[in-house]
Each structure stands twice: as structure tokens, then as C-alpha cells.
Design a protein around this motif. Sequence first.
Motif, PDB file in Angstrom:
ATOM      1  N   UNK A 295       5.015   7.853   2.425  1.00 56.40           N
ATOM      2  CA  UNK A 295       4.961   8.860   3.487  1.00 56.40           C
ATOM      3  C   UNK A 295       6.241   8.761   4.316  1.00 56.40           C
ATOM      4  N   UNK A 296       6.851   9.886   4.657  1.00 55.81           N
ATOM      5  CA  UNK A 296       8.123   9.843   5.394  1.00 55.81           C
ATOM      6  C   UNK A 296       8.031   9.183   6.762  1.00 55.81           C
ATOM      7  N   UNK A 297       6.822   9.040   7.306  1.00 55.60           N
ATOM      8  CA  UNK A 297       6.665   8.416   8.625  1.00 55.60           C
ATOM      9  C   UNK A 297       6.271   6.944   8.541  1.00 55.60           C
ATOM     10  N   UNK A 298       6.353   6.362   7.341  1.00 56.30           N
ATOM     11  CA  UNK A 298       5.985   4.947   7.166  1.00 56.30           C
ATOM     12  C   UNK A 298       7.249   4.115   6.973  1.00 56.30           C
ATOM     13  N   UNK A 299       7.779   3.612   8.080  1.00 55.05           N
ATOM     14  CA  UNK A 299       9.029   2.850   7.988  1.00 55.05           C
ATOM     15  C   UNK A 299       8.835   1.489   7.343  1.00 55.05           C
ATOM     16  N   UNK A 300       7.608   0.983   7.274  1.00 52.06           N
ATOM     17  CA  UNK A 300       7.376  -0.342   6.699  1.00 52.06           C
ATOM     18  C   UNK A 300       7.769  -0.400   5.225  1.00 52.06           C
ATOM     19  N   UNK A 301       7.623   0.703   4.509  1.00 51.35           N
ATOM     20  CA  UNK A 301       8.016   0.736   3.091  1.00 51.35           C
ATOM     21  C   UNK A 301       9.215   1.637   2.836  1.00 51.35           C
ATOM     22  N   UNK A 302       9.421   2.625   3.684  1.00 58.04           N
ATOM     23  CA  UNK A 302      10.533   3.547   3.470  1.00 58.04           C
ATOM     24  C   UNK A 302      11.877   2.847   3.624  1.00 58.04           C
TER      25      UNK A 302
ATOM     26  N   UNK B 194       1.339  -0.668  13.913  1.00 61.62           N
ATOM     27  CA  UNK B 194       2.797  -0.729  14.053  1.00 61.62           C
ATOM     28  C   UNK B 194       3.430   0.645  14.148  1.00 61.62           C
ATOM     29  N   UNK B 195       2.592   1.685  14.169  1.00 65.02           N
ATOM     30  CA  UNK B 195       3.101   3.040  14.306  1.00 65.02           C
ATOM     31  C   UNK B 195       3.497   3.708  13.007  1.00 65.02           C
ATOM     32  N   UNK B 196       3.130   3.094  11.884  1.00 66.52           N
ATOM     33  CA  UNK B 196       3.442   3.681  10.578  1.00 66.52           C
ATOM     34  C   UNK B 196       2.334   4.634  10.157  1.00 66.52           C
ATOM     35  N   UNK B 197       2.711   5.845   9.763  1.00 69.10           N
ATOM     36  CA  UNK B 197       1.734   6.859   9.377  1.00 69.10           C
ATOM     37  C   UNK B 197       1.708   7.014   7.865  1.00 69.10           C
ATOM     38  N   UNK B 198       0.507   7.198   7.317  1.00 76.79           N
ATOM     39  CA  UNK B 198       0.346   7.428   5.878  1.00 76.79           C
ATOM     40  C   UNK B 198      -1.050   7.976   5.629  1.00 76.79           C
ATOM     41  N   UNK B 199      -1.283   8.451   4.416  1.00 79.83           N
ATOM     42  CA  UNK B 199      -2.628   8.794   3.950  1.00 79.83           C
ATOM     43  C   UNK B 199      -2.969   7.851   2.802  1.00 79.83           C
ATOM     44  N   UNK B 200      -4.185   7.945   2.309  1.00 75.39           N
ATOM     45  CA  UNK B 200      -4.571   7.105   1.175  1.00 75.39           C
ATOM     46  C   UNK B 200      -3.970   7.583  -0.135  1.00 75.39           C
ATOM     47  N   UNK B 201      -3.235   8.686  -0.097  1.00 79.59           N
ATOM     48  CA  UNK B 201      -2.479   9.119  -1.273  1.00 79.59           C
ATOM     49  C   UNK B 201      -1.076   8.537  -1.275  1.00 79.59           C
ATOM     50  N   UNK B 202      -0.749   7.748  -0.255  1.00 81.17           N
ATOM     51  CA  UNK B 202       0.572   7.134  -0.128  1.00 81.17           C
ATOM     52  C   UNK B 202       0.515   5.638  -0.419  1.00 81.17           C
ATOM     53  N   UNK B 203       1.682   5.079  -0.603  1.00 79.14           N
ATOM     54  CA  UNK B 203       1.810   3.643  -0.817  1.00 79.14           C
ATOM     55  C   UNK B 203       1.457   2.893   0.459  1.00 79.14           C
ATOM     56  N   UNK B 204       0.601   1.895   0.321  1.00 78.11           N
ATOM     57  CA  UNK B 204       0.266   1.004   1.431  1.00 78.11           C
ATOM     58  C   UNK B 204       0.681  -0.409   1.062  1.00 78.11           C
ATOM     59  N   UNK B 205       1.359  -1.082   1.977  1.00 76.90           N
ATOM     60  CA  UNK B 205       1.718  -2.474   1.773  1.00 76.90           C
ATOM     61  C   UNK B 205       1.347  -3.294   2.993  1.00 76.90           C
ATOM     62  N   UNK B 206       0.568  -4.343   2.776  1.00 78.25           N
ATOM     63  CA  UNK B 206       0.251  -5.315   3.813  1.00 78.25           C
ATOM     64  C   UNK B 206       1.344  -6.380   3.754  1.00 78.25           C
TER      65      UNK B 206
END
Length: 338
Positions: free
Chosen positions: A151-158, A218-230
Motif C-alpha cells: 500500500x502506498x501509505x505503508x512506509x514500513x515496507x515501502x 505507527x501510522x502505516x495504512x494498508x488493507x488485507x490485500x496488501x503486504x503486512x510485515x511484523x
Amino acid sequence: MSQFAKIAAIEYVLPAQTLSNEDLSRDFPEWNVDKIFGKTGINNRQIVGVDECASDLAFQACEKLLNAIDLDRSAIDFIILCTQSPDYFLPATACILQDRLRLSTQCGAFDYNQGCSGFIYGLGLAKGLIETGQAKNVVLVTAETYSKYIHPADKSVRTLFGDAAAATLIQATEGGPYIDRFRYGTDGAGAKNLIVPIGGARHPSALNEAPELYTDDSGNARTDANLYMNGSAIFEFSMTRIPQLFASLFDESFTLEEVDLFAFHQANKFMLDSLRRRLKLPADKFIAEFEHCGNTVSSSIPIALKELMVKGVLTPGKTVVGVGFGVGYSWAGCVIKW
């Protein structure tokens, strides 16, 4: 006479579009350029276009390889594709790649779904094919387009991931072993910590056409169709499992002093620095070649190896320890003699 698998050549490609730290800083003003580089060790990531897939990068990498080596493409008798970004659920993208590359119809081809440990797993598969007499020239392709899941608003992985493909020729030769001492590990209990929840058969996209957008602490936005990383869980896993894996590669017959270079999955600066310190490895032997491309998942190790070949650091006779680790959880290591 026995035949042994040996890496003969590596080529890689990156897509044309650049995502720089300056670009990211404009999207996330709270993270300036220096902060992004300080945390990740990455300056640029190359990102595919809307109509560009991992198979397109794979094709380009294979063409680059085939044009660089003195081997007719009719001699390729197996192509193995590591990707988590296939063109389709079926057929296997490797079959489509075989046709695009105009390889023989007697060439074997299959995909395997593996992430950051994928290159090491692929070397093990190629070794098995060659050293049991099933193949003589295997092209191992690693190709990934994680940007399509981010997701473009998820800086944790972008900030971390870039798209890429690498093609490695593994050939039958004498005088080995050249790729050996494989060690593997899996802990599926960590699957939830690096995942794209929607899109497969368990949670099909057709039943989740408008997934809910949420924002984490942490302010990262995503949906469950996006990559999630803990990130913290991945770090803890890496700092626990990888030292154990690393230690298992050595014994009385093969010692740390015999290693010229350490090629770990090129995750990010913080992860690699932490592992290097934990393992007490010398910085001049510990490969870090990701500043120009980011974390390219299964392609990160072959890209790093190719960069050192170009620089004249990785030369015939050198001994490399390769270690991959990540999504799954999955991890693997081996010894590669050049």
C-alpha cells in the motif's frame, strides 16, 4: 564419472522506475532522506510499471544471461522459477517463461513459492537435478514484484522492498562439490508475520472486493490485500534462528577461517549489521550490496554475488557462505565454491 553442480554465470535486471529516498520523504515528511537511509541503508528501489509483471523481469534476466554465455539455448534442460508474484494461479509461470525464451520442449520447468530463502533453496534443487543425472544446464530464476502488494501509505515496507529478477546458470562439471553443506529450516508458526492475507484460495479476492483500510499504531495504512510485515517479530526470528543455522554449517571438516565471503539475504542495514555483530563476522567479508536496489527478496543474494563479480572481488577459488531467511518463516544456508 560423477558430475557436480556449479554456478557458471549470473545476470540480473531491475525495472526502469525509481523510488528514491527523496520520493519517499515527500510522501512521508516525518522521515527525511537521512533518516530513511540511516534505518535501511537503501537509497533507491526500482519498481515495475502497472502492466509489468515478475515474469517480464524474469524473461529479461534470462535473455541477458543467455546472451552473455557461450551456450545455445537448446542446451538448457531445466528452468526453475522462484516467485511469490506469479502471472496466474495456474499454469506455472515457468512454463510460460519456457515458451517466451524459445527453450526446448524437452526442458523441465516449474515454479516454487519461496521468499527470501528462495535462492538457497533453488541451488539445492538445481544440485539435486544435476548430481542425480537429470539435468546438465539449469537456469535458476528468482523474480519478485512485491511493490504490487504494498500500500502506498505503508512506509514500513515501502521503504525496504524493490522489484528485480536474477537468472543463475548452474552447470554440471567435474571436480566438486562446488555447492554443498545445505541446511534448511521452517517454522510456519511465523506465517502471519509476513503475509498478504487476501488473494489466495483461503480468502479469495472475489469475495473481498473492497477490503477495509486500517492504520496501525505507527501510522502505516494498508488493507488485507496488501503486504503486512511484523518487523519486530521478523527481527526476533532472524536473530534467533540465523545464528543457529550459521553455526550448523561448520565443523571440524569446514571452519570459519576457510570462508572468503558471507552472502546473507540483503534485507536492510539494521538487520545485516545486527546479524554481523551477533556472529562476530569481519565487515570486509560481509557482503552489503543493496543500496541501489533495496530488499529484492529471493533475488537479493544473486544480485549481491553478481555485483562482487563485476567488481572483481568474487573470483574463481573463493568460498562463499550463503544464508537466506524470511517469509514463511523459512531459512536456508549452504557453502558455494567459485
